[in-house]
Design a protein around this motif. Structure first.
Motif, mmCIF file in Angstrom:
data_model
loop_
_atom_site.group_PDB
_atom_site.id
_atom_site.type_symbol
_atom_site.label_atom_id
_atom_site.label_comp_id
_atom_site.label_asym_id
_atom_site.label_seq_id
_atom_site.Cartn_x
_atom_site.Cartn_y
_atom_site.Cartn_z
ATOM 1 N N ARG A 361 0.799 -1.153 0.181
ATOM 2 C CA ARG A 361 -0.052 -0.381 -0.459
ATOM 3 C C ARG A 361 0.736 0.859 0.591
ATOM 4 N NH1 ARG A 361 -4.145 2.651 3.743
ATOM 5 N NH2 ARG A 361 -3.047 1.331 5.512
ATOM 6 N N ILE A 362 0.649 2.760 -0.825
ATOM 7 C CA ILE A 362 1.169 3.213 -1.226
ATOM 8 C C ILE A 362 0.468 5.045 -0.459
ATOM 9 C CG2 ILE A 362 2.866 4.407 -2.867
ATOM 10 C CD1 ILE A 362 4.197 1.938 -2.455
ATOM 11 N N ILE A 363 1.078 5.064 0.622
ATOM 12 C CA ILE A 363 0.539 6.424 0.804
ATOM 13 C C ILE A 363 0.767 7.258 0.893
ATOM 14 C CG2 ILE A 363 -0.448 7.001 2.915
ATOM 15 C CD1 ILE A 363 -0.391 4.005 4.539
ATOM 16 N N THR A 364 0.162 8.253 0.494
ATOM 17 C CA THR A 364 0.916 10.077 -0.621
ATOM 18 C C THR A 364 -0.223 10.695 0.447
ATOM 19 O OG1 THR A 364 -0.518 10.835 -2.259
ATOM 20 C CG2 THR A 364 1.745 9.041 -2.034
ATOM 21 N N PRO A 365 0.181 12.433 0.595
ATOM 22 C CA PRO A 365 -0.515 12.889 1.269
ATOM 23 C C PRO A 365 -2.067 13.205 0.210
ATOM 24 C CG PRO A 365 1.186 14.052 0.774
ATOM 25 C CD PRO A 365 1.723 12.870 0.154
ATOM 26 N N VAL A 421 2.062 21.165 -1.243
ATOM 27 C CA VAL A 421 0.989 21.535 -2.101
ATOM 28 C C VAL A 421 -0.086 20.810 -2.071
ATOM 29 C CG1 VAL A 421 -0.325 24.515 -3.499
ATOM 30 C CG2 VAL A 421 2.097 23.610 -2.824
ATOM 31 N N PHE A 422 -1.622 20.688 -1.609
ATOM 32 C CA PHE A 422 -2.667 20.075 -1.842
ATOM 33 C C PHE A 422 -3.734 20.708 -3.086
ATOM 34 C CE2 PHE A 422 -1.939 19.481 2.526
ATOM 35 C CZ PHE A 422 -2.682 18.343 2.953
ATOM 36 N N LEU A 424 -6.426 18.129 -4.622
ATOM 37 C CA LEU A 424 -7.087 17.322 -4.745
ATOM 38 C C LEU A 424 -8.132 18.054 -4.307
ATOM 39 C CD1 LEU A 424 -6.673 14.036 -5.068
ATOM 40 C CD2 LEU A 424 -6.729 15.488 -6.976
ATOM 41 N N GLU A 425 -9.172 18.254 -4.751
ATOM 42 C CA GLU A 425 -11.465 19.051 -4.218
ATOM 43 C C GLU A 425 -11.386 18.103 -2.764
ATOM 44 O OE1 GLU A 425 -13.337 21.505 -4.081
ATOM 45 O OE2 GLU A 425 -12.183 20.759 -6.094
ATOM 46 N N SER A 426 -10.934 19.213 -1.381
ATOM 47 C CA SER A 426 -10.874 18.603 0.148
ATOM 48 C C SER A 426 -10.730 19.995 0.942
ATOM 49 C CB SER A 426 -9.107 18.185 0.177
ATOM 50 O OG SER A 426 -8.199 18.628 0.125
ATOM 51 N N LYS A 427 -10.899 20.047 1.707
ATOM 52 C CA LYS A 427 -11.305 21.814 1.922
ATOM 53 C C LYS A 427 -9.365 22.482 2.839
ATOM 54 C CE LYS A 427 -10.897 21.542 6.956
ATOM 55 N NZ LYS A 427 -11.512 21.346 8.579
ATOM 56 N N PHE A 428 -8.146 21.842 1.903
ATOM 57 C CA PHE A 428 -7.209 22.006 1.892
ATOM 58 C C PHE A 428 -6.741 22.159 0.130
ATOM 59 C CE2 PHE A 428 -5.462 19.567 6.198
ATOM 60 C CZ PHE A 428 -6.716 20.618 6.709
ATOM 61 N N LYS A 429 -7.310 22.367 -0.217
ATOM 62 C CA LYS A 429 -7.240 22.299 -1.196
ATOM 63 C C LYS A 429 -6.340 23.545 -2.182
ATOM 64 C CE LYS A 429 -9.132 22.694 -6.436
ATOM 65 N NZ LYS A 429 -10.062 22.524 -7.175
ATOM 66 N N ASN A 430 -5.876 23.432 -3.147
ATOM 67 C CA ASN A 430 -4.573 24.921 -3.193
ATOM 68 C C ASN A 430 -3.973 25.537 -1.821
ATOM 69 O OD1 ASN A 430 -5.703 25.821 -5.849
ATOM 70 N ND2 ASN A 430 -7.193 26.419 -5.360
ATOM 71 N N ALA A 431 -3.745 24.806 -0.686
ATOM 72 C CA ALA A 431 -3.217 25.322 0.608
ATOM 73 C C ALA A 431 -2.041 24.821 0.918
ATOM 74 C CB ALA A 431 -4.069 24.746 1.317
ATOM 75 N N THR A 447 1.805 24.497 9.711
ATOM 76 C CA THR A 447 0.721 25.713 8.867
ATOM 77 C C THR A 447 0.654 25.522 7.940
ATOM 78 O OG1 THR A 447 2.874 26.923 9.640
ATOM 79 C CG2 THR A 447 2.187 28.499 8.510
ATOM 80 N N LEU A 448 -0.819 26.327 7.603
ATOM 81 C CA LEU A 448 -1.070 25.919 6.856
ATOM 82 C C LEU A 448 -1.628 27.304 5.739
ATOM 83 C CD1 LEU A 448 -4.178 23.607 7.123
ATOM 84 C CD2 LEU A 448 -2.686 23.080 4.737
ATOM 85 N N LYS A 449 -1.430 27.289 4.629
ATOM 86 C CA LYS A 449 -1.832 28.880 3.668
ATOM 87 C C LYS A 449 -1.805 28.576 2.256
ATOM 88 C CE LYS A 449 2.335 30.818 5.875
ATOM 89 N NZ LYS A 449 3.695 31.798 5.452
ATOM 90 N N TRP A 450 -3.148 29.221 2.758
ATOM 91 C CA TRP A 450 -3.823 29.385 1.136
ATOM 92 C C TRP A 450 -3.910 31.064 0.041
ATOM 93 C CZ3 TRP A 450 -6.154 27.200 5.852
ATOM 94 C CH2 TRP A 450 -6.699 25.616 5.579
ATOM 95 N N ARG A 451 -4.210 30.441 -0.824
ATOM 96 C CA ARG A 451 -3.820 31.388 -1.909
ATOM 97 C C ARG A 451 -4.677 32.810 -0.903
ATOM 98 N NH1 ARG A 451 -3.616 28.103 -7.072
ATOM 99 N NH2 ARG A 451 -2.374 26.983 -6.900
#
Length: 1022
Positions: A361-365, A421-422, A424-431, A447-451
């Protein structure tokens, strides 16, 4: 001799500089110029020029490290090394003249060629550095041979400077491999430069080992690496022979270690070239689309699913490529790449694979997939290569050699720190997340930073915000931010937090599911409409019991709310002292109410927002008159009424003074329910530390680690460093639950800002001050405040009992026997109330002073009148029996005769009673009163020269004398506070008797003043 050797050492360390000119452009080469290589030699054991002790030696001290080499060995070794270096230096000179110089003069004009040419410039620098080092070694050996000096290990440059040799060879072959990967030799041989064409013929003569069918690119490839590779073999052979003839000792160990490192270098070179050819073949087989995006000079192919079959669970036809920095899945005309630093390999794959398949099983973010192999051996190889590649990527360097035993068996860490950098579609998209990871999820600090400017810094757990965090959210159409400093639970705000809104508002209170829920304080600091709300919230709106302070209007609303509106029963207190109680509906007053005016008049009926009487009502004046009828207020005509005026009620004055609001409308057990609910939830959770961290406030500047250096959780232990663990609290609870140490324990717990009980008390103090301080200091709220403080003591005792029960349960000890409600209330009065009263005393005593202001004014005037009497006259006036007078205390000096007002009689009792105002504890006040009584009795006993028990008839005049001389301000407030808050068990006892006697004195002094006023009035009228 030593000076000469040191000079040679300096010469060797400063490599010669040569200048190579190419198309008018000067290339200056220092001794060593390194490429951006990730290869760092990982030496094992002692260094190449260290002894077993591990300490490096300079040239002077190294000569004493052991016996010199045998003459025969020295001569043979030096002659062999001299010949090897002479031949190699000549070979390098030919390579420089016939290959490097022509290629440097043929810089291509196309973009691809220019990129390759930059690599070749780096390769040339590495080549020149090797050449310099070779010549330095040759010069030193030749000098030694010509002077017939005896040799030692430090005279052999390839051993003495072995680390430098290894580094330069590694850098050269890494750069060489980079050039191979991008088809550098193929591009170089296609050069149309005139200089290159001129040298082609000469070059062919130089490459005598190749046939006419051999391609020029292959010939260049071979010539530029084989002589250098062969030279490493020569070093190994020479050092191996040298090691064989050396005797056991430090020099033999050093040479043996050098042999091992050069053998590793040989293996490394072979592996680097193999990887380069393997990678080069891949780029040939892939289309331009993939090559343009994936081909990087430093990137190496480690494994290809076409060579070692493995497939993806999503698509069996996928091609899997493992590089040294990324894992690539090619799917038709598209591909996905995953940075190895954020790839986790789970060998315990539980996903269902096809029959006969073995999965990893390969796990990525953002994605998880399974790689399936046909047999366990194939799975094991892929697993090993993946883990080794990931480990090396995390370390930032490849092993030396690449696939040796250096890192074998070392698994990559599951906890990592990286930036991602996330997409895919999620609450963290583009963060962009920068922080700690665990098995593909943000976990730990990050730390999370959005555009759009959003920003979250704090704790994460399994991919979600969890724990304390600070979040910045930009406001629309404003260059300002909302700042949330809050506790989070599974991605949502929950627990205590502080939000500093961009519109100058600040909220301090509880959240649940990202909205304000429970007890909280909202304050607006803007100049336009400053206000403060302290109370209950539900679903982000004001709901339930709360206090609103309008700082512009100077008003305070105490009552119930619904959906952000005043709704239900409410009390409004104004800055002028007027207050009223009314029913509200969506912020508007409805029905009749009661209005208490500043002059003690009481109006019961309907009235407008500006407090104008309207309709039927009853107005009770402070002088006892009652006006009952219909009130109107026409413009320009003032207040008018039609009704009946009753002047017969003489007792109304007392009733008005004692009027109290809110008792039936706001039961004390329903006030501040939000504060108690948080504590109950904490206890029901089993006192989990994360629950306590958020249940009732925290210090913004302190994380869990920083808090350890602050105040100890509840019990000071000298200089011992503070620590915070939930089990510490429960352990201390068990140790101090006996009555002997309970009082001391609770006192320290309630004073601590880190103990749960201390946090609870702090929240209750804030709520109490918001209600009764400032504008809320109105005598008509005294009973509300008084019963609230008593209820606080009761709840704190209940919560202490809950904590103790849990602590005993967790330790497996029998619980404390349950007590009935009456006994529990007694404990709250006797144990808790005296401890918490100082927190509420300023506001509470102010209400007592306002409530008894009229009586205290009369009392103070009486005290002033009595102070005009000399001691003997006052004793006579108060009807104190003469045989009780302490005449010896009244022996006056000449100066004292001039001031007969000076207090001397019963001085000790007077000074004792004056201490009544120095404490807030009703118990201590009663003790002071008892001590005063004892001092009076002691003085009387001394006067009559025998033990004397004062009867009430004798005590009251004497006590009145002491009270008049003590001149205690607000004595009425003091007496009533003691009476209301003293331990109920004292009722009917000595304390009750003494307090009753003090009350009698107080009332008598008031009546004396009233009597004097009446006599004055009669005398004036007569």
């Amino acid at each position: 001799m030593a000076g000469k050797a040191l000079q040679l050492h300096k010469v060797a360390c400063n490599a010669k500089r040569r200048r190579v000119w190419c198309k008018g452009r000067k290339l200056e080469r220092d001794g060593v110029r390194c490429s951006a290589s990730s290869f760092v030699p990982c030496t094992t054991g002692i260094s190449l020029w260290e002894v077993k002790s591990g300490t490096k030696q300079d040239e002077h001290t190294s000569r004493s490290l052991g016996p010199s080499l045998h003459d025969m060995c020295a001569a043979e070794a030096s002659a062999s090394l001299l010949q090897v270096e002479e031949n190699f230096s000549a070979c390098l000179a030919r390579m420089d003249a016939l290959i490097f110089k022509p290629l440097l003069q043929s810089e291509p004009s196309d973009q691809k060629g220019k990129e390759n040419f930059k690599l070749f410039l780096i390769l040339n620098d590495q080549f020149q550095a090797l050449w310099n080092l070779t010549e330095e070694n040759y010069r030193i050996v030749k000098q030694k041979c010509s002077t017939s000096q005896s040799f030692c290990i430090q005279d052999i440059y390839i051993v003495w400077k072995g680390d430098l040799f290894l580094s330069l060879y590694i850098q050269y072959f890494v750069t060489f491999a980079n050039y191979v990967v991008v088809h550098g030799f193929e591009h170089a041989t296609k050069s149309k430069s005139e200089a290159w064409k001129h040298h082609k013929t000469v070059l062919k003569q130089f490459l005598t080992d190749f046939t006419s069918e051999t391609s020029m690119s292959l010939a260049l490839y071979t010539v530029l690496h084989k002589p250098i590779r062969d030279h490493v073999e020569q070093y190994i052979l020479l050092l191996t022979k040298l090691n064989e003839v050396l005797k056991e000792g430090s020099e033999k160990d050093i040479v043996a270690s050098a042999v091992k490192e050069y053998v590793k270098l040989k293996s490394f070179i072979s592996q680097v070239l193999d990887e380069a050819c393997f990678t080069k073949s891949l780029w040939k087989s892939l289309g331009y689309k993939f090559t343009d995006m994936l081909c990087v000079p430093e990137r190496r192919l480690l494994e290809d699913s076409r060579n070692l079959p493995i497939s993806s669970s999503t698509n069996r036809s996928d091609r899997i490529l493992l590089f040294d920095d990324v894992l690539v899945l090619i799917q038709g005309n598209s591909f996905q790449s995953f940075d190895l630093k954020l790839v986790w390999v789970d060998e315990t794959c539980r996903e269902k694979s096809a029959p006969g398949q073995y999965g990893l099983r390969i796990i990525t973010p953002e994605e998880t997939f399974v790689l399936s192999a046909r047999d366990p051996q194939m799975k094991a190889v892929w697993q090993w290569k993946l883990n080794q590649a990931i480990r090396q990527a995390l370390n930032g360097k490849r092993d030396f050699p690449l696939w040796g035993k250096t890192g074998e068996g070392a698994e990559p860490s599951s906890c990592r720190f990286f930036t991602y950098v996330f997409r895919l579609e999620s609450k963290f998209k583009n963060a962009t997340y920068e922080g700690e990871w665990h098995w593909g999820k943000p976990h730990g600090k990050g730390t999370l930073k959005w555009r759009d400017g959003r920003n979250h810094v704090g704790d994460f757990k399994e991919g979600l915000e969890h724990g304390f965090g600070i979040c910045l959210v930009p406001r629309r159409s404003e260059d300002r931010y909302d700042c949330y400093k809050c506790h989070w639970f599974e991605g949502k705000m929950r627990g205590y937090g502080i939000c500093e809104y961009g519109n100058d508002m600040v909220y301090k209170g509880y959240f649940k599911n990202d909205v304000r829920q429970g007890f909280g304080i909202l304050e607006n600091f803007s100049a336009e409409h400053p206000f403060k709300y302290t109370g209950q919230w539900e679903n982000d709106k004001k709901n339930g019991y709360g206090v609103w302070e309008d700082k512009d209007r100077g008003e305070r609303y105490i009552g119930t709310w619904l959906d952000d509106h005043k709704h239900g029963q409410g009390i409004v207190v104004t800055q002028s002292g007027v207050c009223y109680q009314r029913m509200f509906h969506a912020d508007k007053m409805v029905g009749s109410g009661i209005l208490l005016l500043e002059d003690d008049s009481v109006y019961e009926g309907n009235f407008t927002q500006d407090l104008t009487f309207v309709g039927k009502g009853k107005l009770s004046f402070a002088n006892g008159f009652i006006l009952e009828g219909t009130f109107t207020n026409k413009s320009g005509q003032g207040l008018q009424t039609q009704g009946v005026l009753n002047t017969s009620n003489e007792q109304l004055d007392e009733r008005i003074t004692k009027a109290q609001l809110g008792l039936k409308e706001f039961p004390v057990e329903k006030r501040w329910k939000g504060i108690y609910d948080q504590f109950l939830e904490f206890i029901h959770s089993g006192c989990k530390e994360e629950m306590e961290e958020s249940f009732t406030g925290f210090h913004i500047q302190t994380s869990k680690e920083l808090r350890r250096s602050q105040e100890y959780l509840f019990c000071q232990r000298g200089a011992e460093e503070a620590s915070w663990k939930t089990e510490d609290i429960l352990e201390e609870l068990v140790q101090h639950h006996e009555l002997g140490s309970l009082q001391n324990y609770l006192e320290k717990a309630l004073k601590s800002s880190l103990h749960p009980l201390g946090k609870l008390l702090k929240a209750l103090t804030i709520a109490f001050q918001a209600t009764y301080s400032g504008i809320g200091a109105n005598r008509h709220l005294l009973t509300m405040a008084q019963e609230e403080v008593k209820y606080y003591a009761k709840k704190i005792w209940e919560f202490y009992q809950g904590l103790l029960h849990l602590a005993l349960e967790q330790k497996g000890e029998p619980p404390v026997k349950c007590v009935d409600g009456e006994v529990s209330d007694q404990k709250a009065y006797s144990v808790v109330l005296p401890l918490i009263l100082p927190c509420f005393y300023p506001e509470l005593f102010m209400l007592y002073m306002l409530y008894h202001e009229r009586e205290d004014d009369l009392y103070c005037q009486g005290i002033v009148d009595l102070s005009l009497f000399p001691d003997i006259k006052l004793l006579e006036f108060l009807d104190v029996q003469k045989h009780l007078w302490p005449l010896k205390d009244l022996t006056l000096t000449t100066n004292q005769r001039r001031s007969l007002i000076k207090d001397k009689c019963f001085l000790s009792a007077t000074e004792c009673l004056q201490k009544l105002i120095t404490t807030v504890d009703p118990r201590e006040k009663l003790l002071i009163l008892q001590k005063t009584y004892e001092e009076i009795e002691s003085t009387v006993s001394r006067v009559v020269e025998k033990d004397y028990k004062l009867p009430m008839d004798d005590l009251l005049p004497l006590l009145m004398y002491v009270v008049s001389r003590a001149k205690i301000q607000h004595l009425g407030a003091e007496i009533h506070l003691i009476r209301d808050l003293m331990d109920p068990t004292n009722q009917g006892g000595l304390y009750d008797f003494l307090l009753t006697a003090l009350e009698s004195c107080y009332e008598h002094i008031q009546k004396m003043r009233l009597h004097q006023r009446e006599n004055c009035h009669v005398a004036h009228t007569s």
